[in-house]
Design a protein around this motif. Structure first.
Motif, short mmCIF file in Angstrom:
data_model
loop_
_atom_site.label_atom_id
_atom_site.label_comp_id
_atom_site.label_asym_id
_atom_site.label_seq_id
_atom_site.Cartn_x
_atom_site.Cartn_y
_atom_site.Cartn_z
N GLY A 23 -5.45 -23.30 19.23
CA GLY A 23 -6.59 -22.88 19.66
C GLY A 23 -6.03 -22.40 21.00
O GLY A 23 -6.86 -21.89 21.67
N LEU A 24 -5.17 -23.09 21.55
CA LEU A 24 -4.64 -22.82 23.20
C LEU A 24 -4.00 -21.33 22.85
O LEU A 24 -3.31 -20.97 22.08
CB LEU A 24 -3.55 -23.71 23.66
N THR A 83 5.54 -24.74 16.77
CA THR A 83 4.79 -25.76 16.08
C THR A 83 3.53 -25.92 16.69
O THR A 83 3.31 -26.36 17.81
CB THR A 83 5.65 -27.17 15.94
N VAL A 84 2.41 -25.62 15.84
CA VAL A 84 1.15 -25.97 16.26
C VAL A 84 0.61 -27.05 15.58
O VAL A 84 0.49 -27.32 14.53
CB VAL A 84 0.33 -24.53 15.83
N LYS A 85 -0.02 -28.06 16.51
CA LYS A 85 -0.49 -29.27 16.33
C LYS A 85 -1.63 -29.32 16.26
O LYS A 85 -2.48 -28.54 16.90
CB LYS A 85 0.16 -30.41 17.14
N PRO A 86 -2.30 -30.23 15.58
CA PRO A 86 -4.04 -30.39 15.56
C PRO A 86 -4.28 -30.70 17.23
O PRO A 86 -3.78 -31.60 17.98
CB PRO A 86 -4.35 -31.45 14.75
N ALA A 87 -5.54 -30.17 17.49
CA ALA A 87 -6.11 -30.31 18.82
C ALA A 87 -7.22 -31.44 18.90
O ALA A 87 -7.83 -31.59 17.75
CB ALA A 87 -6.78 -29.11 19.46
N PRO A 88 -7.64 -31.97 19.89
CA PRO A 88 -8.60 -33.00 19.89
C PRO A 88 -9.92 -32.32 19.89
O PRO A 88 -10.14 -31.35 20.57
CB PRO A 88 -8.52 -33.81 20.96
#
Length: 179
Positions: A23-24, A83-88
């Motif tokens: 999302g960023l 690498t896209v990681k899960p966001a809080p």
């Protein structure tokens, strides 16, 4: 008279492996090797590298040259991975009140950390639960959010409170405090 031939210098533009949260806006960085004549990266190269396929969720994406351009050099591009990681994502149950003897109002939540184009609907399976019923006495009851899933987020919850207030319209009914 001799003809002067000016040849473009080869420039290596490299985008290293990078990470971002889902999302960023991805501001991918790059480095430049081979600049001459006092040129700087900022003056010689415009644009930015981009993921070679649209970033739609968590995962690994190749980085391509995107909009990189230069007027004075031949660009050779070497791209890494993004690498896209899960966001809080925090889901907080909203506090509500009602009068004694009335049904519970709709239970709602506020979302903190949704990606710009996401809506609360991405929290598939979200449940907001309270033990309070229309027959519950005056007092405070927890509202507990749980059950939401989405691979793009690491979800945490904040409980809320349903407060049952005395009802001035109920005459002759003894109210009992609970909780």
């Amino acid at each position: 008279l001799t003809a002067l031939t000016i040849r473009r210098v080869n420039l290596l533009v490299s985008a290293p492996d990078q990470e971002a949260l889902y999302g960023l806006t991805n501001q991918l960085s790059f480095t430049v090797t081979g600049l001459v004549n006092g040129d700087t990266q900022a003056s010689a190269v415009t644009g930015s590298p981009l993921a070679t396929t649209p970033v739609t969720g968590i995962g690994v994406y190749q980085i391509g040259p995107g909009t990189l351009a230069t007027a004075s050099y031949n660009i050779t591009f070497s791209g890494g991975t993004l690498t896209v990681k899960p966001a809080p994502l925090v889901i907080a149950a909203n506090n509500v009140t009602r009068l004694l003897g009335q049904p519970n109002p709709p239970l709602t939540a506020t979302f903190f950390g949704l990606a710009p184009n996401d809506t609360p609907a991405v929290a598939v399976g979200l449940v907001l639960s309270t033990p309070a019923t229309a027959g519950s006495g005056v007092g405070s009851y927890p509202i507990v959010p749980f059950g939401a899933v989405n691979p793009n987020y690491i979800i945490s919850y904040v409980p809320g409170t349903l407060t049952v207030l005395p009802n001035p319209n109920l005459v002759g009914v003894k109210e009992y405090a609970v909780g």
